[in-house]
Scaffold this motif. Structure first.
Motif, PDB file in Angstrom:
ATOM      1  N   ALA A 178      34.629 -10.932  17.028  1.00 30.51           N
ATOM      2  CA  ALA A 178      34.656  -9.560  16.492  1.00 30.51           C
ATOM      3  C   ALA A 178      34.749  -8.485  17.565  1.00 30.51           C
ATOM      4  CB  ALA A 178      33.421  -9.319  15.619  1.00 30.51           C
ATOM      5  N   SER A 179      34.227  -8.751  18.764  1.00 29.63           N
ATOM      6  CA  SER A 179      34.235  -7.737  19.821  1.00 29.63           C
ATOM      7  C   SER A 179      35.334  -7.977  20.857  1.00 29.63           C
ATOM      8  CB  SER A 179      32.880  -7.711  20.537  1.00 29.63           C
ATOM      9  OG  SER A 179      32.648  -8.940  21.212  1.00 29.63           O
ATOM     10  N   LYS A 180      36.217  -8.946  20.620  1.00 29.90           N
ATOM     11  CA  LYS A 180      37.211  -9.322  21.636  1.00 29.90           C
ATOM     12  C   LYS A 180      38.461  -8.446  21.559  1.00 29.90           C
ATOM     13  CE  LYS A 180      34.497 -12.713  22.769  1.00 29.90           C
ATOM     14  NZ  LYS A 180      33.607 -12.577  23.938  1.00 29.90           N
ATOM     15  N   LEU A 181      39.146  -8.323  22.685  1.00 28.62           N
ATOM     16  CA  LEU A 181      40.414  -7.602  22.751  1.00 28.62           C
ATOM     17  C   LEU A 181      41.586  -8.527  22.467  1.00 28.62           C
ATOM     18  CD1 LEU A 181      42.149  -5.116  23.466  1.00 28.62           C
ATOM     19  CD2 LEU A 181      41.998  -5.803  25.873  1.00 28.62           C
ATOM     20  N   VAL A 182      41.542  -9.742  23.009  1.00 30.88           N
ATOM     21  CA  VAL A 182      42.630 -10.706  22.833  1.00 30.88           C
ATOM     22  C   VAL A 182      42.076 -11.951  22.161  1.00 30.88           C
ATOM     23  CG1 VAL A 182      44.389 -12.087  23.986  1.00 30.88           C
ATOM     24  CG2 VAL A 182      43.833  -9.818  24.861  1.00 30.88           C
ATOM     25  N   ILE A 183      42.690 -12.333  21.036  1.00 28.10           N
ATOM     26  CA  ILE A 183      42.222 -13.473  20.245  1.00 28.10           C
ATOM     27  C   ILE A 183      43.363 -14.471  20.123  1.00 28.10           C
ATOM     28  CG2 ILE A 183      41.270 -14.215  18.025  1.00 28.10           C
ATOM     29  CD1 ILE A 183      40.370 -11.212  17.701  1.00 28.10           C
ATOM     30  N   GLY A 184      43.219 -15.621  20.772  1.00 32.62           N
ATOM     31  CA  GLY A 184      44.225 -16.672  20.679  1.00 32.62           C
ATOM     32  C   GLY A 184      43.795 -17.705  19.658  1.00 32.62           C
ATOM     33  N   ILE A 185      44.735 -18.133  18.822  1.00 30.37           N
ATOM     34  CA  ILE A 185      44.454 -19.198  17.846  1.00 30.37           C
ATOM     35  C   ILE A 185      45.452 -20.310  18.104  1.00 30.37           C
ATOM     36  CG2 ILE A 185      44.160 -19.797  15.417  1.00 30.37           C
ATOM     37  CD1 ILE A 185      43.644 -16.904  14.791  1.00 30.37           C
ATOM     38  N   ASP A 186      44.950 -21.472  18.529  1.00 32.31           N
ATOM     39  CA  ASP A 186      45.801 -22.582  18.939  1.00 32.31           C
ATOM     40  C   ASP A 186      46.021 -23.552  17.788  1.00 32.31           C
ATOM     41  OD1 ASP A 186      47.401 -23.889  20.683  1.00 32.31           O
ATOM     42  OD2 ASP A 186      45.823 -24.608  22.011  1.00 32.31           O
ATOM     43  N   HIS A 217      24.666  -7.661   8.573  1.00 29.43           N
ATOM     44  CA  HIS A 217      26.059  -7.336   8.851  1.00 29.43           C
ATOM     45  C   HIS A 217      26.157  -5.876   9.273  1.00 29.43           C
ATOM     46  CE1 HIS A 217      27.569 -10.756   6.003  1.00 29.43           C
ATOM     47  NE2 HIS A 217      26.776 -11.177   6.963  1.00 29.43           N
ATOM     48  N   LYS A 218      27.031  -5.605  10.240  1.00 31.86           N
ATOM     49  CA  LYS A 218      27.196  -4.234  10.699  1.00 31.86           C
ATOM     50  C   LYS A 218      28.654  -3.972  11.033  1.00 31.86           C
ATOM     51  CE  LYS A 218      24.126  -4.864  13.955  1.00 31.86           C
ATOM     52  NZ  LYS A 218      23.796  -6.306  13.899  1.00 31.86           N
ATOM     53  N   SER A 219      29.074  -2.730  10.924  1.00 31.13           N
ATOM     54  CA  SER A 219      30.448  -2.349  11.181  1.00 31.13           C
ATOM     55  C   SER A 219      30.648  -2.043  12.661  1.00 31.13           C
ATOM     56  CB  SER A 219      30.818  -1.131  10.337  1.00 31.13           C
ATOM     57  OG  SER A 219      32.160  -0.785  10.533  1.00 31.13           O
ATOM     58  N   LEU A 220      31.757  -2.553  13.217  1.00 34.00           N
ATOM     59  CA  LEU A 220      32.090  -2.333  14.630  1.00 34.00           C
ATOM     60  C   LEU A 220      33.528  -1.848  14.754  1.00 34.00           C
ATOM     61  CD1 LEU A 220      30.865  -5.488  16.605  1.00 34.00           C
ATOM     62  CD2 LEU A 220      29.947  -3.180  16.813  1.00 34.00           C
ATOM     63  N   PRO A 221      33.824  -1.028  15.768  1.00 30.69           N
ATOM     64  CA  PRO A 221      35.239  -0.765  16.078  1.00 30.69           C
ATOM     65  C   PRO A 221      35.916  -2.093  16.437  1.00 30.69           C
ATOM     66  CG  PRO A 221      33.799   0.751  17.270  1.00 30.69           C
ATOM     67  CD  PRO A 221      32.912  -0.290  16.671  1.00 30.69           C
ATOM     68  N   PHE A 222      37.151  -2.278  15.986  1.00 30.52           N
ATOM     69  CA  PHE A 222      37.838  -3.554  16.218  1.00 30.52           C
ATOM     70  C   PHE A 222      39.205  -3.297  16.811  1.00 30.52           C
ATOM     71  CE2 PHE A 222      40.479  -7.180  14.698  1.00 30.52           C
ATOM     72  CZ  PHE A 222      39.809  -8.181  15.377  1.00 30.52           C
ATOM     73  N   PHE A 223      39.480  -3.963  17.937  1.00 29.49           N
ATOM     74  CA  PHE A 223      40.745  -3.771  18.637  1.00 29.49           C
ATOM     75  C   PHE A 223      41.417  -5.103  18.955  1.00 29.49           C
ATOM     76  CE2 PHE A 223      37.783  -0.338  19.980  1.00 29.49           C
ATOM     77  CZ  PHE A 223      38.377   0.693  19.263  1.00 29.49           C
ATOM     78  N   GLY A 224      41.098  -6.155  18.218  1.00 34.08           N
ATOM     79  CA  GLY A 224      41.613  -7.483  18.515  1.00 34.08           C
ATOM     80  C   GLY A 224      43.127  -7.585  18.361  1.00 34.08           C
TER      81      GLY A 224
END
Length: 396
Positions: A178-186, A217-224
């Motif tokens: 949830a807090s990551k900038l780059v999310i790879g799914i292999d 649960h809490k809301s976060l800014p998301f930049f993934g």
């Protein structure tokens, strides 16, 4: 959002304002900054009673309203006002130099779109909040460099990047990304509609609900930003013409002798690559869509093949029938829904046919008119759909 200009004095990451072992209070809970055996930093929950037993003066603990996310390689801050930053500082710092191995990888992965590939990474470094398309790397072959790019992303962005599999992404709890900038799914095969819709939603979302086990649960800014790798080339996902969120590239096998030091060279060149990204001029200097690039710019033959594979069985049956009739007569085909239903031997009801004609064939409901039916020669009244000979035969 216009391009951000990074000043020379901003090129070095700010010194961390938090150290390993620091204890903070976020809302009404306590956390300690710890380092894992993998040398990654994380905020570990601490019990208030245990802290008192350890002799910690809770009155001196720094207090924050809650969590936020703000990525920056050039000017990282642990705290944003009274909010604690869940992203982590970069361990990579820009330094002028050459990066021939990274150039080789990017040229191989992005091919004729390599400048767009550099733009993608320039935005990640300089404008991490900018939306971007979902990058999909597909190939049936092994040894193409797909997974190498995911591992390179992890080396480049450190704790602000993560590599998942589909089962990890689809689970209820999302604290891992949830807090990551780059999310790879292999090894991606998206067989469930809700995963595709979730990907599309996440890729354009400004916020995400952080869901952790046994936690509120809490809301976060998301930049993934997502990069998917798959061994399927056409049937790993069902797409529609309107799905411009996906940038799909077929990646060929890397030719030549295997270089066991290739990844080490990539990592060594990261400082020079960062310097390059911070100083280069963007190939696409201004956003042409919400996700920066236009639909035409990220279009590929690989996308066309996925779109074609995504067509329904009903679409294919209509296409085969229309082609046969047009080849036989050499003329445009005019046919009503009821006639089409009969021509397809009643396999589909009228509602299914109308939906397919509207959504997949992009045909508007026809007006009442006189026409010549495909199975007759006398004019009759009806609401026939037109299948133009030129259009149908061009698609074959």
């Amino acid at each position: 959002m216009n391009e951000v200009v990074i000043k020379e004095e901003e090129l070095k990451t700010s010194l961390p304002t938090m150290s390993i072992g620091d204890i903070v209070r976020v809302a009404d809970k306590y956390y300690q900054l710890v380092e894992t055996p993998e040398k990654e930093r994380t905020w570990a929950p601490r019990d208030k009673g245990e802290l008192k037993q350890d002799g910690i003066n809770l009155m001196e603990v720094k207090k924050f309203h809650g969590w936020t996310v703000k990525h920056s390689i050039t000017n990282y801050q642990y705290t944003i006002g009274k909010w604690l930053n869940l992203s982590m500082p970069s361990q990579r710092h820009p330094k002028e130099g050459d990066f021939p191995t990274i150039k080789k990888l990017f040229t191989h992965i992005f091919g004729e779109q390599v400048e767009l590939g550099y733009d993608r990474y320039t935005l990640l470094v300089k404008q991490p909040e900018q939306l971007q398309p979902i990058l999909v790397l597909c190939s049936k072959e092994q040894g193409t460099g797909k997974t190498t790019l995911l591992n390179f992303d992890k080396a480049l962005f450190g704790q602000n990047a993560v590599i998942l599999n589909v089962s990890q992404y689809e689970q209820q709890f999302n604290g891992i990304f949830a807090s990551k900038l780059v999310i790879g799914i292999d090894e991606t095969v998206i067989s469930k509609t809700f995963i595709k819709e979730r990907l599309k939603q996440d890729s354009t979302a400004a916020e995400i609900q952080l869901r952790k086990m046994h936690a509120e649960h809490k809301s976060l800014p998301f930049f993934g930003k997502y990069t998917l790798c798959t061994n399927k080339e056409t049937d790993f996902i069902q797409l529609e013409e309107e799905d411009m969120r996906f940038w799909i590239r077929k990646v060929e096998k890397i030719e030549g002798k295997f270089d066991e030091t290739f990844f080490d060279k990539l990592v060594q060149e990261i400082p020079a690559f960062l310097h390059f990204l911070l100083h280069r001029e963007m190939h696409v200097p201004k956003p042409l869509s919400r996700q920066w690039f236009s639909k035409e710019q990220i279009h590929t033959d690989a996308l066309d093949r996925v779109l074609e594979e995504s067509k329904s069985t009903l679409y294919e049956d209509i296409k085969v029938f229309a082609e046969e009739q047009i080849y036989r007569s050499g003329k445009d085909l005019h046919i009503t829904v009821s006639e089409l239903k009969g021509a397809l031997n009643g396999k589909y009801d009228a509602k299914e046919i109308i939906k397919c004609l509207r959504q997949e064939w992009k045909k508007e409901p026809p007006k009442q008119q006189r026409y010549t039916p495909y199975c007759g020669s006398e004019l009759k009244n009806g609401r026939p759909y037109l299948f133009a000979a030129k259009g149908v035969l061009q698609d074959t």
